[in-house]
Design a protein around this motif. Structure first.
Motif, PDB file in Angstrom:
ATOM      1  N   TYR A 159      -6.917 -26.100  38.447  1.00 29.67           N
ATOM      2  CA  TYR A 159      -7.219 -25.086  37.434  1.00 29.67           C
ATOM      3  C   TYR A 159      -6.030 -24.173  37.169  1.00 29.67           C
ATOM      4  N   LEU A 160      -5.097 -24.076  38.114  1.00 33.48           N
ATOM      5  CA  LEU A 160      -3.914 -23.244  37.897  1.00 33.48           C
ATOM      6  C   LEU A 160      -2.979 -23.842  36.849  1.00 33.48           C
ATOM      7  N   PHE A 161      -3.012 -25.165  36.697  1.00 36.17           N
ATOM      8  CA  PHE A 161      -2.101 -25.849  35.799  1.00 36.17           C
ATOM      9  C   PHE A 161      -2.781 -26.334  34.521  1.00 36.17           C
ATOM     10  N   ASP A 162      -4.106 -26.423  34.547  1.00 37.87           N
ATOM     11  CA  ASP A 162      -4.867 -26.859  33.383  1.00 37.87           C
ATOM     12  C   ASP A 162      -5.865 -25.760  33.040  1.00 37.87           C
ATOM     13  N   PRO A 163      -5.587 -24.963  32.024  1.00 30.97           N
ATOM     14  CA  PRO A 163      -6.465 -23.826  31.731  1.00 30.97           C
ATOM     15  C   PRO A 163      -7.867 -24.233  31.272  1.00 30.97           C
ATOM     16  N   MET A 164      -8.055 -25.470  30.832  1.00 31.62           N
ATOM     17  CA  MET A 164      -9.383 -25.921  30.412  1.00 31.62           C
ATOM     18  C   MET A 164      -9.815 -27.108  31.273  1.00 31.62           C
ATOM     19  N   MET A 165      -9.777 -26.929  32.560  1.00 30.87           N
ATOM     20  CA  MET A 165     -10.065 -28.008  33.503  1.00 30.87           C
ATOM     21  C   MET A 165     -11.490 -28.526  33.364  1.00 30.87           C
ATOM     22  N   ALA A 166     -12.449 -27.658  33.141  1.00 30.73           N
ATOM     23  CA  ALA A 166     -13.839 -28.091  33.028  1.00 30.73           C
ATOM     24  C   ALA A 166     -14.036 -28.999  31.818  1.00 30.73           C
ATOM     25  N   VAL A 167     -13.327 -28.744  30.740  1.00 34.55           N
ATOM     26  CA  VAL A 167     -13.438 -29.582  29.547  1.00 34.55           C
ATOM     27  C   VAL A 167     -12.884 -30.970  29.831  1.00 34.55           C
ATOM     28  N   HIS A 168     -11.767 -31.035  30.530  1.00 32.58           N
ATOM     29  CA  HIS A 168     -11.107 -32.313  30.772  1.00 32.58           C
ATOM     30  C   HIS A 168     -11.778 -33.146  31.854  1.00 32.58           C
ATOM     31  N   THR A 169     -12.581 -32.527  32.705  1.00 31.35           N
ATOM     32  CA  THR A 169     -13.251 -33.281  33.767  1.00 31.35           C
ATOM     33  C   THR A 169     -14.723 -33.558  33.477  1.00 31.35           C
ATOM     34  N   SER A 170     -15.238 -33.084  32.368  1.00 30.27           N
ATOM     35  CA  SER A 170     -16.652 -33.321  32.057  1.00 30.27           C
ATOM     36  C   SER A 170     -16.794 -34.468  31.059  1.00 30.27           C
ATOM     37  N   ASN A 171     -18.006 -34.971  30.938  1.00 34.48           N
ATOM     38  CA  ASN A 171     -18.281 -36.080  30.027  1.00 34.48           C
ATOM     39  C   ASN A 171     -18.736 -35.615  28.654  1.00 34.48           C
ATOM     40  N   VAL A 172     -18.678 -34.336  28.387  1.00 36.53           N
ATOM     41  CA  VAL A 172     -19.079 -33.818  27.082  1.00 36.53           C
ATOM     42  C   VAL A 172     -17.830 -33.467  26.283  1.00 36.53           C
ATOM     43  N   GLU A 173     -17.970 -33.500  24.966  1.00 37.11           N
ATOM     44  CA  GLU A 173     -16.890 -33.066  24.091  1.00 37.11           C
ATOM     45  C   GLU A 173     -17.344 -31.786  23.396  1.00 37.11           C
ATOM     46  N   PRO A 174     -16.931 -30.639  23.921  1.00 37.11           N
ATOM     47  CA  PRO A 174     -17.404 -29.387  23.335  1.00 37.11           C
ATOM     48  C   PRO A 174     -16.795 -29.145  21.956  1.00 37.11           C
ATOM     49  N   LEU A 175     -17.548 -28.425  21.165  1.00 37.92           N
ATOM     50  CA  LEU A 175     -17.084 -28.044  19.831  1.00 37.92           C
ATOM     51  C   LEU A 175     -16.143 -26.844  19.952  1.00 37.92           C
ATOM     52  N   PRO A 176     -15.336 -26.597  18.932  1.00 38.75           N
ATOM     53  CA  PRO A 176     -14.355 -25.495  19.026  1.00 38.75           C
ATOM     54  C   PRO A 176     -14.980 -24.129  19.310  1.00 38.75           C
ATOM     55  N   HIS A 177     -16.156 -23.838  18.731  1.00 37.17           N
ATOM     56  CA  HIS A 177     -16.753 -22.526  18.983  1.00 37.17           C
ATOM     57  C   HIS A 177     -17.241 -22.408  20.429  1.00 37.17           C
ATOM     58  N   GLN A 178     -17.590 -23.532  21.061  1.00 37.11           N
ATOM     59  CA  GLN A 178     -18.003 -23.497  22.459  1.00 37.11           C
ATOM     60  C   GLN A 178     -16.797 -23.241  23.368  1.00 37.11           C
ATOM     61  N   ILE A 179     -15.677 -23.861  23.073  1.00 37.16           N
ATOM     62  CA  ILE A 179     -14.452 -23.633  23.850  1.00 37.16           C
ATOM     63  C   ILE A 179     -14.007 -22.186  23.711  1.00 37.16           C
ATOM     64  N   THR A 180     -14.068 -21.667  22.477  1.00 37.86           N
ATOM     65  CA  THR A 180     -13.684 -20.272  22.245  1.00 37.86           C
ATOM     66  C   THR A 180     -14.600 -19.328  23.016  1.00 37.86           C
ATOM     67  N   ALA A 181     -15.900 -19.601  22.996  1.00 36.45           N
ATOM     68  CA  ALA A 181     -16.845 -18.727  23.696  1.00 36.45           C
ATOM     69  C   ALA A 181     -16.588 -18.721  25.203  1.00 36.45           C
ATOM     70  N   VAL A 182     -16.355 -19.889  25.766  1.00 34.58           N
ATOM     71  CA  VAL A 182     -16.187 -19.965  27.215  1.00 34.58           C
ATOM     72  C   VAL A 182     -14.824 -19.432  27.652  1.00 34.58           C
ATOM     73  N   TYR A 183     -13.739 -19.928  27.034  1.00 37.41           N
ATOM     74  CA  TYR A 183     -12.397 -19.642  27.549  1.00 37.41           C
ATOM     75  C   TYR A 183     -11.779 -18.366  27.004  1.00 37.41           C
ATOM     76  N   GLU A 184     -12.233 -17.878  25.861  1.00 43.49           N
ATOM     77  CA  GLU A 184     -11.646 -16.661  25.318  1.00 43.49           C
ATOM     78  C   GLU A 184     -12.550 -15.447  25.458  1.00 43.49           C
ATOM     79  N   THR A 185     -13.858 -15.680  25.588  1.00 43.47           N
ATOM     80  CA  THR A 185     -14.771 -14.548  25.664  1.00 43.47           C
ATOM     81  C   THR A 185     -15.361 -14.359  27.053  1.00 43.47           C
ATOM     82  N   MET A 186     -15.950 -15.428  27.615  1.00 49.55           N
ATOM     83  CA  MET A 186     -16.683 -15.253  28.871  1.00 49.55           C
ATOM     84  C   MET A 186     -15.787 -15.248  30.109  1.00 49.55           C
ATOM     85  N   LEU A 187     -14.839 -16.168  30.226  1.00 47.76           N
ATOM     86  CA  LEU A 187     -14.005 -16.228  31.440  1.00 47.76           C
ATOM     87  C   LEU A 187     -13.155 -14.980  31.671  1.00 47.76           C
TER      88      LEU A 187
END
Length: 158
Positions: free
Chosen positions: A90-118
């Motif tokens: 996670y130190l080298f991949d800021p979106m590690m959960a996206v790259h290791t999961s089997n789902v393809e999140p939409l842009p608004h979901q990525i924005t909500a998780v990585y820019e707002t909630m984290l």
């Protein structure tokens, strides 16, 4: 416990010198209940001592290992190195959960998780949105990311 009969040349023995492992140079039996041993200490001194049956409980064979030996199995080292790499990914991949999961999140979901909630940890609000907006995916990404960053125990989720 090491028996007197088991003490042989070039054996590493613990218990003859206090707190040291000694290397047996040669042995000389003195009857059935005694043995004279000639040994080298760790600093290279040559010494001798007579051992009796009463000293057997304090004697043991020792493996004199090197402090930095490179004789371990390579596969186990590679497994440990890979586990450590994944632990710090996670130190080298800021979106590690996206790259290791089997789902393809939409842009608004990525924005909500990585820019707002984290960035707002500890998180103290309710995730609410329109029906079908992907709240479950957002919650899953957030939980997975927090678990990977060791900022959340799984027992806290339940």
């Amino acid at each position: 416990m090491l028996r007197l009969e088991d003490i042989k040349k070039d054996a590493a023995v613990n218990g003859i010198e206090p707190g040291q492992i000694v290397r047996i140079v040669t042995t000389d039996p003195v009857g059935e209940n005694a043995l004279t041993v000639y040994y080298k200490t760790a600093d290279g001194q040559l010494k001798e001592q007579m051992l009796f049956r009463s000293s057997e409980p304090s004697l043991s064979l020792a493996e004199a290992g090197r402090p930095w030996a490179f004789d371990a199995p390579g596969e186990e080292f590679k497994l440990a190195a890979e586990a450590y790499r994944i632990d710090l990914a996670y130190l080298f991949d800021p979106m590690m959960a996206v790259h290791t999961s089997n789902v393809e999140p939409l842009p608004h979901q990525i924005t909500a998780v990585y820019e707002t909630m984290l960035p707002k940890q500890p998180l103290r609000f309710v995730l609410a949105d329109d029906p079908g907006a992907g709240k479950t995916i957002m919650a899953g990404l957030l939980i997975q990311e927090l678990l990977m960053r060791a900022e959340l125990n799984f027992s806290e989720v339940i």
